[in-house]
Design an enzyme around this catalytic site. Structure first.
Site, PDB file in Angstrom:
ATOM      1  N   SER A 170       0.739  -1.209  -0.096  1.00  0.00           N
ATOM      2  CA  SER A 170      -0.050  -0.075   0.076  1.00  0.00           C
ATOM      3  C   SER A 170       1.112   1.244   0.089  1.00  0.00           C
ATOM      4  O   SER A 170       1.876   1.108   0.594  1.00  0.00           O
ATOM      5  CB  SER A 170      -0.884   0.028   1.072  1.00  0.00           C
TER       6      SER A 170
ATOM      7  N   TYR B 155      -0.870  -0.758  10.576  1.00  0.00           N
ATOM      8  CA  TYR B 155      -0.935  -0.877   9.046  1.00  0.00           C
ATOM      9  C   TYR B 155       0.055  -0.448   8.042  1.00  0.00           C
ATOM     10  O   TYR B 155       0.835  -1.306   7.279  1.00  0.00           O
ATOM     11  CB  TYR B 155      -2.407  -0.329   8.501  1.00  0.00           C
TER      12      TYR B 155
END
Length: 263
Positions: free
Chosen positions: A138, A148
């Site tokens: 990401s 994350y």
């Protein structure tokens, strides 16, 4: 005909990879948690493209689920030529708002599963002198974004390091770093997305096209849109605490709780 194995294959980027690879004539192994959705998706792809599609129901947040996929990747009689590690999810909330157990589950899926499945797949690919791995990370990997972002940064560093170690083996590895991708996860999670600017949204099929093109070119990192490439470049100039605040607000409040992990 070659075979591709895709985790998180029933929705989002996983489903987009499955559509594109089936259209290109690859046989598929689809991995996700929901066997019924897997079977429906497999039937649809087989009927539309005439390729062989098998399914493997596995929860990659468990040792049993990871081991089941490792076993399939290690099968020399039915080799996997392309592995797409796409399964993943995000927790809503900042540090200390999310239970540690949930954070550890994220690390299990994003890091341990990616390490173990990549290793199982690459061992067989190196023996044959060919193959490819796409590890979905990401743009959050380049921003201060809690667990994350940290887990996705690990995916990028691991993938590029492994690619360097395997140079000349015929095996290619790519870390794919998209931004916000239009999928069904936002609606299924009941999350509003109105505050995310339109320019930040990407189409899943275009992300997949860019990733496979970059893999074929031998690149180890794919940021599949000029807008996000510019954003990553700007992040090096803007104070990290400011970028972290912006990323945290948009990603945790408005972004998907499940990004790529098809049920």
């Amino acid at each position: 005909m070659t075979t591709a194995l895709i985790t998180g294959a029933t929705a989002g980027l996983g489903a987009a990879f499955a559509r594109r690879l089936a259209r290109d004539g690859h046989n598929l192994v689809l991995v996700a948690r929901d066997e019924r959705r897997l079977s429906d998706h497999a039937t649809e792809l087989h009927d539309m493209h005439g390729v062989e599609v098998s399914v493997l129901a596995a929860d990659l947040s468990t040792d049993e689920g990871i081991a089941a996929v490792e076993e399939r990747l290690s099968d020399r009689r039915h080799p996997v030529d392309l592995l797409v590690n796409n399964a993943g999810f995000g927790n809503r909330g900042g540090y200390l708002d999310v239970p540690v157990a949930d954070e550890l589950t994220m690390l299990k899926v994003h890091c341990e599963a990616v390490l173990r499945l990549t290793t199982a797949g690459v061992r067989q690919m190196r023996e044959r002198g060919r193959g490819g791995v796409v590890n979905v990370a990401s743009v959050a990997a380049f921003l201060p974004r809690g667990t994350y972002g940290a887990s996705k940064a690990w995916v990028v560093q691991f993938t590029q390091g492994a690619a360097q170690d395997l140079a000349g083996s015929g095996v290619r590895l790519l870390a794919l770093c998209p931004g916000f991708v239009r999928t069904e996860f936002h609606q299924r999670a009941g999350m509003g997305t109105g505050n995310i600017p339109n320019w930040m949204w990407l189409e899943a099929d275009r992300v997949v096209d860019a990733a496979l093109k970059d893999l074929s070119r031998g690149r180890t990192l794919s940021v599949p849109d000029p807008r996000y490439k510019t954003l990553i470049g700007a992040s090096k100039l803007v104070p990290r605490n400011l970028m972290g605040r912006v990323s945290s607000r948009s990603g945790r409040k408005y972004g998907p709780t499940r990004t790529g992990d098809g049920d």
